[in-house]
Design a protein around this motif. Structure first.
Motif, PDB file in Angstrom:
ATOM      1  N   THR A  36       2.238   0.709  -4.263  1.00 53.71           N
ATOM      2  CA  THR A  36       2.274   2.151  -4.482  1.00 53.71           C
ATOM      3  C   THR A  36       2.837   2.466  -5.860  1.00 53.71           C
ATOM      4  O   THR A  36       2.346   3.344  -6.570  1.00 53.71           O
ATOM      5  CB  THR A  36       3.124   2.850  -3.406  1.00 53.71           C
ATOM      6  OG1 THR A  36       2.549   2.606  -2.126  1.00 53.71           O
ATOM      7  CG2 THR A  36       3.178   4.349  -3.640  1.00 53.71           C
ATOM      8  N   GLN A  37       3.864   1.728  -6.271  1.00 56.43           N
ATOM      9  CA  GLN A  37       4.491   1.966  -7.569  1.00 56.43           C
ATOM     10  C   GLN A  37       3.534   1.597  -8.710  1.00 56.43           C
ATOM     11  O   GLN A  37       3.432   2.307  -9.709  1.00 56.43           O
ATOM     12  CB  GLN A  37       5.780   1.153  -7.684  1.00 56.43           C
ATOM     13  CG  GLN A  37       6.644   1.528  -8.881  1.00 56.43           C
ATOM     14  CD  GLN A  37       7.983   0.813  -8.869  1.00 56.43           C
ATOM     15  OE1 GLN A  37       8.240  -0.022  -8.006  1.00 56.43           O
ATOM     16  NE2 GLN A  37       8.828   1.142  -9.809  1.00 56.43           N
ATOM     17  N   ILE A  38       2.818   0.489  -8.570  1.00 57.35           N
ATOM     18  CA  ILE A  38       1.855   0.093  -9.598  1.00 57.35           C
ATOM     19  C   ILE A  38       0.735   1.119  -9.683  1.00 57.35           C
ATOM     20  O   ILE A  38       0.316   1.538 -10.768  1.00 57.35           O
ATOM     21  CB  ILE A  38       1.277  -1.303  -9.286  1.00 57.35           C
ATOM     22  CG1 ILE A  38       2.385  -2.350  -9.313  1.00 57.35           C
ATOM     23  CG2 ILE A  38       0.193  -1.673 -10.296  1.00 57.35           C
ATOM     24  CD1 ILE A  38       1.956  -3.718  -8.819  1.00 57.35           C
ATOM     25  N   ALA A  39       0.238   1.533  -8.514  1.00 53.30           N
ATOM     26  CA  ALA A  39      -0.825   2.536  -8.483  1.00 53.30           C
ATOM     27  C   ALA A  39      -0.349   3.851  -9.085  1.00 53.30           C
ATOM     28  O   ALA A  39      -1.105   4.548  -9.770  1.00 53.30           O
ATOM     29  CB  ALA A  39      -1.288   2.751  -7.043  1.00 53.30           C
ATOM     30  N   LEU A 163       7.723   4.758  -1.024  1.00 56.71           N
ATOM     31  CA  LEU A 163       8.749   4.000  -1.728  1.00 56.71           C
ATOM     32  C   LEU A 163      10.098   4.081  -1.017  1.00 56.71           C
ATOM     33  O   LEU A 163      10.870   3.117  -1.033  1.00 56.71           O
ATOM     34  CB  LEU A 163       8.880   4.489  -3.170  1.00 56.71           C
ATOM     35  CG  LEU A 163       7.659   4.246  -4.063  1.00 56.71           C
ATOM     36  CD1 LEU A 163       7.934   4.745  -5.481  1.00 56.71           C
ATOM     37  CD2 LEU A 163       7.277   2.780  -4.085  1.00 56.71           C
ATOM     38  N   LEU A 164      10.381   5.214  -0.382  1.00 53.72           N
ATOM     39  CA  LEU A 164      11.631   5.337   0.368  1.00 53.72           C
ATOM     40  C   LEU A 164      11.663   4.342   1.525  1.00 53.72           C
ATOM     41  O   LEU A 164      12.713   3.749   1.819  1.00 53.72           O
ATOM     42  CB  LEU A 164      11.786   6.764   0.895  1.00 53.72           C
ATOM     43  CG  LEU A 164      13.073   7.054   1.675  1.00 53.72           C
ATOM     44  CD1 LEU A 164      14.300   6.824   0.784  1.00 53.72           C
ATOM     45  CD2 LEU A 164      13.055   8.490   2.210  1.00 53.72           C
ATOM     46  N   SER A 165      10.523   4.143   2.159  1.00 54.15           N
ATOM     47  CA  SER A 165      10.462   3.168   3.257  1.00 54.15           C
ATOM     48  C   SER A 165      10.734   1.762   2.748  1.00 54.15           C
ATOM     49  O   SER A 165      11.348   0.939   3.453  1.00 54.15           O
ATOM     50  CB  SER A 165       9.098   3.234   3.953  1.00 54.15           C
ATOM     51  OG  SER A 165       8.076   2.678   3.134  1.00 54.15           O
ATOM     52  N   VAL A 166      10.293   1.460   1.517  1.00 57.74           N
ATOM     53  CA  VAL A 166      10.555   0.142   0.931  1.00 57.74           C
ATOM     54  C   VAL A 166      12.033  -0.020   0.624  1.00 57.74           C
ATOM     55  O   VAL A 166      12.615  -1.096   0.825  1.00 57.74           O
ATOM     56  CB  VAL A 166       9.716  -0.051  -0.355  1.00 57.74           C
ATOM     57  CG1 VAL A 166      10.066  -1.370  -1.032  1.00 57.74           C
ATOM     58  CG2 VAL A 166       8.223  -0.018  -0.026  1.00 57.74           C
ATOM     59  N   VAL A 167      12.681   1.063   0.166  1.00 60.65           N
ATOM     60  CA  VAL A 167      14.119   1.013  -0.132  1.00 60.65           C
ATOM     61  C   VAL A 167      14.931   0.813   1.139  1.00 60.65           C
ATOM     62  O   VAL A 167      15.871   0.009   1.181  1.00 60.65           O
ATOM     63  CB  VAL A 167      14.566   2.308  -0.845  1.00 60.65           C
ATOM     64  CG1 VAL A 167      16.087   2.355  -0.971  1.00 60.65           C
ATOM     65  CG2 VAL A 167      13.931   2.395  -2.226  1.00 60.65           C
ATOM     66  N   ASP A 179       3.623   1.392   2.545  1.00 65.02           N
ATOM     67  CA  ASP A 179       3.316   1.194   1.135  1.00 65.02           C
ATOM     68  C   ASP A 179       1.799   1.110   0.942  1.00 65.02           C
ATOM     69  O   ASP A 179       1.230   1.733   0.033  1.00 65.02           O
ATOM     70  CB  ASP A 179       3.988  -0.086   0.644  1.00 65.02           C
ATOM     71  CG  ASP A 179       3.900  -0.258  -0.866  1.00 65.02           C
ATOM     72  OD1 ASP A 179       3.976   0.753  -1.585  1.00 65.02           O
ATOM     73  OD2 ASP A 179       3.748  -1.404  -1.316  1.00 65.02           O
ATOM     74  N   PHE A 180       1.140   0.352   1.810  1.00 65.30           N
ATOM     75  CA  PHE A 180      -0.311   0.209   1.740  1.00 65.30           C
ATOM     76  C   PHE A 180      -1.008   1.532   2.037  1.00 65.30           C
ATOM     77  O   PHE A 180      -1.905   1.971   1.310  1.00 65.30           O
ATOM     78  CB  PHE A 180      -0.754  -0.861   2.745  1.00 65.30           C
ATOM     79  CG  PHE A 180      -2.240  -1.022   2.855  1.00 65.30           C
ATOM     80  CD1 PHE A 180      -2.956  -1.690   1.873  1.00 65.30           C
ATOM     81  CD2 PHE A 180      -2.925  -0.504   3.943  1.00 65.30           C
ATOM     82  CE1 PHE A 180      -4.333  -1.843   1.974  1.00 65.30           C
ATOM     83  CE2 PHE A 180      -4.299  -0.653   4.043  1.00 65.30           C
ATOM     84  CZ  PHE A 180      -5.008  -1.318   3.067  1.00 65.30           C
ATOM     85  N   ALA A 181      -0.563   2.187   3.125  1.00 63.85           N
ATOM     86  CA  ALA A 181      -1.170   3.465   3.506  1.00 63.85           C
ATOM     87  C   ALA A 181      -0.926   4.525   2.442  1.00 63.85           C
ATOM     88  O   ALA A 181      -1.794   5.366   2.169  1.00 63.85           O
ATOM     89  CB  ALA A 181      -0.606   3.929   4.848  1.00 63.85           C
ATOM     90  N   GLY A 182       0.268   4.484   1.825  1.00 62.31           N
ATOM     91  CA  GLY A 182       0.577   5.450   0.771  1.00 62.31           C
ATOM     92  C   GLY A 182      -0.397   5.347  -0.384  1.00 62.31           C
ATOM     93  O   GLY A 182      -0.888   6.354  -0.899  1.00 62.31           O
TER      94      GLY A 182
END
Length: 213
Positions: A36-39, A163-167, A179-182
């Motif tokens: 998600t961050q790269i995209a 990204l919050l879910s990753v944190v 992240d994928f769905a985002g």
């Protein structure tokens, strides 16, 4: 003339506030590897180019005696088509990245999260401002910028959640799927908005008085 100057100032402010986004998110990629961050980095870079193009065209087309009606319509058509294309390119790249990225440690995504949260606030304000300006003095450039910033606001909200879910839970299956769905949600929405903008620019050349729906 006052409303035109307000439009120019708003577009210039959009350029200045959007410029640091790709840089900060790009630097954040040195520490984080979220898809998600790269995209989001690709998306922000494409949008910055589109906003710069819109500012240049708006400045040219609102100068007295510089453009006749036909040339003005042509420049606005090109600018809005470019904006739509940049949205579509960003969305397509995001889908490709989401489908090919590996499930691995995402690293530090906090820089990207901070930018996304600030983006929700700033882009919502620009969305409101462009909508207000277009209603006061209908203009094809301002109308498309309002749509772009509506998309940017919703996209940043989606990116923030992913990204919050990753944190919170970086190693959990839930964060990986979010992240994928985002990435996919952001991509599909951008492609839809970009396609709609291109269709309107190419199919409604003289429809410069249409207000935001």
């Amino acid at each position: 003339m006052t409303k035109t100057k307000s439009g120019l100032r708003t577009l210039l402010l959009s350029v200045l506030m959007s410029a640091p986004g790709p840089l900060v998110v790009g630097l954040g990629l040195l520490a984080g590897r979220s898809s998600t961050q790269i995209a989001d980095f690709v998306r922000r870079s494409a949008e910055l180019l589109a906003i710069i193009a819109s500012y240049v065209v708006y400045r040219i087309t609102t100068r007295d005696g510089v453009c006749d009606e036909k040339r003005r319509a042509g420049l606005e058509k090109c600018s809005n088509t470019f904006v739509g294309a940049m949205m579509g390119v960003g969305g397509a790249f995001m889908i490709l990245l989401a489908l090919t990225s590996e499930a691995r440690d995402k690293g530090n995504v906090i820089p990207g999260l901070v930018i996304a949260v600030l983006g929700v606030i700033a882009n919502s304000a620009f969305w409101w401002k462009y909508t207000r300006l277009n209603k006061a003095e209908p203009n094809a450039i301002l109308r498309v910028q309002s749509r772009l910033y509506r998309a940017k606001s919703l996209v940043d909200g989606c990116v923030s959640a992913a990204l919050l879910s990753v944190v919170i839970a970086p190693a959990s299956p839930v964060s990986r799927w979010l992240d994928f769905a985002g990435s996919l949600i952001v991509a599909v929405y951008l492609i839809w908005c970009g396609g709609r903008t291109i269709r309107e620019a190419l199919g409604k050349k003289n429809d410069m008085q249409k207000s935001i729906e």
